[in-house]
Design an enzyme around this catalytic site. Structure first.
Site, PDB file in Angstrom:
ATOM      1  N   GLU A 286       3.967   2.144  10.062  1.00 44.50           N
ATOM      2  CA  GLU A 286       4.182   0.746   9.694  1.00 44.50           C
ATOM      3  C   GLU A 286       5.003   0.122  10.825  1.00 44.50           C
ATOM      4  O   GLU A 286       6.047   0.675  11.206  1.00 44.50           O
ATOM      5  CB  GLU A 286       4.959   0.652   8.372  1.00 44.50           C
ATOM      6  CG  GLU A 286       5.110  -0.791   7.959  1.00 44.50           C
ATOM      7  CD  GLU A 286       5.896  -1.003   6.664  1.00 44.50           C
ATOM      8  OE1 GLU A 286       6.296  -0.014   6.023  1.00 44.50           O
ATOM      9  OE2 GLU A 286       6.100  -2.181   6.323  1.00 44.50           O
TER      10      GLU A 286
ATOM     11  N   LYS B 106      13.784   4.425   9.183  1.00 44.36           N
ATOM     12  CA  LYS B 106      13.740   3.164   9.913  1.00 44.36           C
ATOM     13  C   LYS B 106      14.703   2.130   9.335  1.00 44.36           C
ATOM     14  O   LYS B 106      15.237   1.304  10.069  1.00 44.36           O
ATOM     15  CB  LYS B 106      12.307   2.629   9.942  1.00 44.36           C
ATOM     16  CG  LYS B 106      11.481   3.303  11.036  1.00 44.36           C
ATOM     17  CD  LYS B 106      10.106   2.705  11.155  1.00 44.36           C
ATOM     18  CE  LYS B 106       9.261   3.178  10.001  1.00 44.36           C
ATOM     19  NZ  LYS B 106       7.860   2.752  10.117  1.00 44.36           N
TER      20      LYS B 106
ATOM     21  N   ARG C 286       8.732  16.524   5.621  1.00 37.47           N
ATOM     22  CA  ARG C 286       9.200  15.671   6.702  1.00 37.47           C
ATOM     23  C   ARG C 286      10.297  16.387   7.468  1.00 37.47           C
ATOM     24  O   ARG C 286      10.922  17.325   6.986  1.00 37.47           O
ATOM     25  CB  ARG C 286       9.654  14.313   6.196  1.00 37.47           C
ATOM     26  CG  ARG C 286      10.745  14.317   5.158  1.00 37.47           C
ATOM     27  CD  ARG C 286      10.960  12.933   4.550  1.00 37.47           C
ATOM     28  NE  ARG C 286      11.466  11.982   5.504  1.00 37.47           N
ATOM     29  CZ  ARG C 286      10.883  10.814   5.776  1.00 37.47           C
ATOM     30  NH1 ARG C 286       9.769  10.471   5.175  1.00 37.47           N
ATOM     31  NH2 ARG C 286      11.417   9.998   6.645  1.00 37.47           N
TER      32      ARG C 286
HETATM   33  P1  ATP Z   1      10.940   5.924   7.606  1.00 34.03           P
HETATM   34  O1  ATP Z   1      11.281   6.834   6.483  1.00 34.03           O
HETATM   35  O2  ATP Z   1      11.653   6.243   8.867  1.00 34.03           O
HETATM   36  O3  ATP Z   1      11.014   4.487   7.279  1.00 34.03           O
HETATM   37  P2  ATP Z   1       8.168   5.894   7.157  1.00 34.03           P
HETATM   38  O4  ATP Z   1       7.572   7.092   6.567  1.00 34.03           O
HETATM   39  O5  ATP Z   1       8.349   4.735   6.281  1.00 34.03           O
HETATM   40  O6  ATP Z   1       9.463   6.292   7.941  1.00 34.03           O
HETATM   41  P3  ATP Z   1       5.856   5.153   8.602  1.00 34.03           P
HETATM   42  O7  ATP Z   1       5.736   4.215   9.728  1.00 34.03           O
HETATM   43  O8  ATP Z   1       5.225   4.802   7.336  1.00 34.03           O
HETATM   44  O9  ATP Z   1       7.400   5.395   8.423  1.00 34.03           O
HETATM   45  O10 ATP Z   1       5.431   6.614   9.053  1.00 34.03           O
HETATM   46  C1  ATP Z   1       4.261   6.910   9.749  1.00 34.03           C
HETATM   47  C2  ATP Z   1       3.937   8.353   9.527  1.00 34.03           C
HETATM   48  O11 ATP Z   1       5.009   9.172   9.977  1.00 34.03           O
HETATM   49  C3  ATP Z   1       3.753   8.670   8.060  1.00 34.03           C
HETATM   50  O12 ATP Z   1       2.602   9.467   7.915  1.00 34.03           O
HETATM   51  C4  ATP Z   1       4.984   9.415   7.678  1.00 34.03           C
HETATM   52  O13 ATP Z   1       4.725  10.317   6.662  1.00 34.03           O
HETATM   53  C5  ATP Z   1       5.379  10.085   8.995  1.00 34.03           C
HETATM   54  N1  ATP Z   1       6.817  10.337   9.031  1.00 34.03           N
HETATM   55  C6  ATP Z   1       7.804   9.456   8.853  1.00 34.03           C
HETATM   56  N2  ATP Z   1       9.003  10.049   8.898  1.00 34.03           N
HETATM   57  C7  ATP Z   1       8.771  11.363   9.118  1.00 34.03           C
HETATM   58  C8  ATP Z   1       9.601  12.525   9.272  1.00 34.03           C
HETATM   59  N3  ATP Z   1      10.930  12.454   9.197  1.00 34.03           N
HETATM   60  N4  ATP Z   1       9.001  13.710   9.488  1.00 34.03           N
HETATM   61  C9  ATP Z   1       7.658  13.803   9.580  1.00 34.03           C
HETATM   62  N5  ATP Z   1       6.822  12.759   9.441  1.00 34.03           N
HETATM   63  C10 ATP Z   1       7.363  11.550   9.223  1.00 34.03           C
HETATM   64 MG    MG Z   2       6.142   4.435   5.282  1.00 31.69          MG
END
Ligand code: ATP
Ligand code: MG
Length: 561
Positions: free
Chosen positions: A41, A277, A267
């Site tokens: 995102e 984020k 994760r």
């Molecule tokens: P955040 O928790 O930092 O806001 P998010 O999951 O909302 O991260 P996205 O942009 O939706 O951020 O993530 C893109 C991809 O990265 C998704 O498939 C998510 O599952 C993966 N991802 C995000 N954080 C992690 C992490 N700590 N370890 C592994 N994969 C991750």
């Molecule tokens: Mg997300």
């Protein structure tokens, strides 16, 4: 811990349960090729956790001869910005991956998603709900109690179609209505209790501008986008496990062109680090750091600016493996990968971070000479360079002790040490200022020891680094420590856990080569660690970042260095 199997029991090196699933699906013919996607995102910069997901998705595509798409999950215009879209593309490329022509946006599918929402209404599987967000939340029930049906649940198809079209047309304010799937308010899985598919949002979208007044939810956009792109394995983190039944429900109830499947992995969590984020955005907005690329940030932009090579990140991700249960990785493991990677390639240089002046009394005033210094001890192809030597030098303050304990073998009054690439010198006297601090060492050198060995075979117990004062280049060196003091910082209360010592700025003295070279990677400053030139450098003023220290802080600093 350097063995994959330690983190990921039962797996062969380089293999994990997701790769096993992909291999089995290819072998059984369930799928002919493999297509994955990385779906960020664009509401912030990518961080270390995303690197794990990127390496997994792009890595699988590479290893199994498939492809991986970069798809922006841009369904919430209130939080998304073009700056983030650009940064994410830069960072994925920097990590070493290429999506080819498969750069996609969920917003490319808004029209199709809308049509599918209409088709759900027509088959009686979606309805417009006039309840407020709070009312919807309060009637969702709990883990032990069923939810309650909305009073608007049984609206006619015609009325739903009319209201949904008017939602799209922008007739209603934010929050006035939503479109919900009609599934089961009594489901044991709360995600299936008539989840919201569309909400009204009057906001400017970075790509579609003002065209849309309604936006699909993550759950409605994600699986359908996967299906449109013919994704075979939709790999996401564990928090989406409970969403999988909804992912499947949407695909089963819509005329989608392909049938992807979702798989979840743990994760990445790292000690002393927050990978969220939301938190990273607050750190930037609250000026707790200098920006998204502050070298203390766990963002890919910050890590890159700190001098971490992309190879080290990929090595780290490989070492930690992919598991099904959440765990926290020691930050020391990351530093280990960084040191391993940089040790192989980083050119060696000398720099004194906390200078103490040394005067060689028997070296003629106004004269100087050049000594040979090798650039890499294990890589002769890096050659050697000349370093100046003269009557006045700088050494590291803590390489001298006036009254040394037994195990301290470096400089002390009366003691002889070796200067790296240079001569043996002996300390005759420590000069102090009015406050009693040592400000200068008076020494002598033995001209017969040029190159670091005494013809009479006498030994010294320590070799120290140094720079010649006349040619030394002053530089600002930024020495970083963990951004948080707590090994498991609390995402809800992180400001109070910021490490006040996360940045130490020191006025260092560098050997002259460091000022004239135009090298973008990290150097090893001998006996100190790895350092790279920062973008804040300007002609006449060098700024360096410490990428990582030479050994971890638990290890004893060896006396001889
Ligand atoms: P955040 O928790 O930092 O806001 P998010 O999951 O909302 O991260 P996205 O942009 O939706 O951020 O993530 C893109 C991809 O990265 C998704 O498939 C998510 O599952 C993966 N991802 C995000 N954080 C992690 C992490 N700590 N370890 C592994 N994969 C991750
Ligand atoms: Mg997300």
């Amino acid at each position: 811990m350097t063995d994959d199997s330690a983190q990921n029991p039962g797996s062969e090196a380089g293999r994990d349960f997701i790769r096993d699933i992909v291999a089995a699906d290819l072998a059984s013919g369930k799928t002919k090729g493999v297509v994955t996607r990385f779906p960020p995102e664009p509401n912030g910069y990518l961080h270390l956790g995303h690197a794990k997901s990127i390496c997994l998705n792009f890595g699988i595509a590479e290893e199994f001869g498939g492809r991986c798409h970069l798809r922006f999950d841009d369904t919430n215009p209130t939080k998304e910005e073009q700056e983030y879209i650009d940064a994410i593309q830069r960072d994925v490329k920097w990590l070493g991956f290429d999506w080819g022509k498969h750069l996609h946006y969920a917003s490319d599918y808004f029209e199709q998603l809308y049509d599918w929402a209409v088709s759900l209404i027509k088959t009686g599987k979606a309805y417009v709900d006039d309840q407020t967000q709070d009312e919807i939340r309060l009637t969702r029930g709990t883990l032990t109690e069923a939810g309650q049906n909305s009073p608007f649940r049984n609206r006619s198809v015609e009325e739903n179609l009319d209201l949904f079209a008017r939602m799209r047309a922008g007739e209603f304010p934010n929050g006035a209505r939503v479109l919900r799937a009609k599934i089961d308010m009594g489901s044991g899985n709360i995600n299936l209790r008539d989840p919201v598919l569309y909400r009204i949002l009057h906001a400017h979208h970075p790509r579609t501008g003002e065209a849309w007044k309604i936006y699909p939810s993550y759950d409605f956009a994600h699986g359908q986008s996967d299906a449109i792109e013919h994704i075979t394995h939709s790999i996401c983190t564990l928090e989406f496990e409970d969403h999988r039944p909804l992912y499947d429900w949407c695909l089963e109830n819509l005329p989608v062109p392909s049938r992807p499947h979702q798989y979840e992995f743990a994760r990445l969590n790292v000690t002393y680090t927050l990978l969220s984020k939301r938190v990273l955005t607050e750190l930037v907005r609250g000026n707790h750091v200098t920006g998204w690329d502050d070298p203390r940030m766990p963002t890919l932009a910050g890590l890159q600016r700190r001098g971490i090579p992309a190879d080290a990140l990929r090595d780290f991700v490989k070492r930690i493996g992919v598991a099904k249960a959440n765990s926290t990785v020691d930050l020391g493991m990351f530093d280990f990968s960084v040191r391993e990677t940089l040790n192989k390639t980083a050119p060696r240089r000398m720099a004194v971070l906390h200078p103490l002046k040394v005067v060689i009394e028997n070296y003629p005033e106004g004269e100087s000479e050049e000594l040979d210094a090798i650039n890499h001890p294990d890589d002769p192809s890096q050659g050697s360079r000349k370093i100046p030597f003269g009557r006045e030098l700088f050494i590291e303050q803590d390489d001298f002790m006036e009254d040394p304990p037994k195990k301290f073998f470096r400089m002390a009054p009366g003691r002889e040490v070796r200067l790296r690439y240079g001569y043996f010198i002996t300390c005759k006297e420590a000069v102090k200022n009015a406050r009693g601090n040592v400000v200068e060492l008076r020494c002598t050198y033995d001209p017969a020891t040029r190159g670091g060995n005494a013809p009479d075979g006498r030994k010294v117990k320590a070799t120290i680094h140094w720079v010649a004062a006349a040619q030394a280049v002053p530089a600002e060196v930024r020495v970083y420590d963990n951004l948080f003091s707590d090994p498991s910082p609390d995402a809800a209360n992180f400001v109070s856990q910021l490490n006040p010592k996360s940045l130490e700025v020191v006025n260092a003295m560098l050997e002259p080569a460091l000022a004239s070279e135009n090298f973008g990677g990290a150097y090893q400053f001998e006996r100190q660690g790895y350092f790279c030139r920062d973008k804040d450098s300007v002609p006449g003023k060098s700024v360096f970042n410490r990428t990582v220290g030479l050994r971890d802080s638990y290890a004893k600093i060896s006396a001889s260095g």
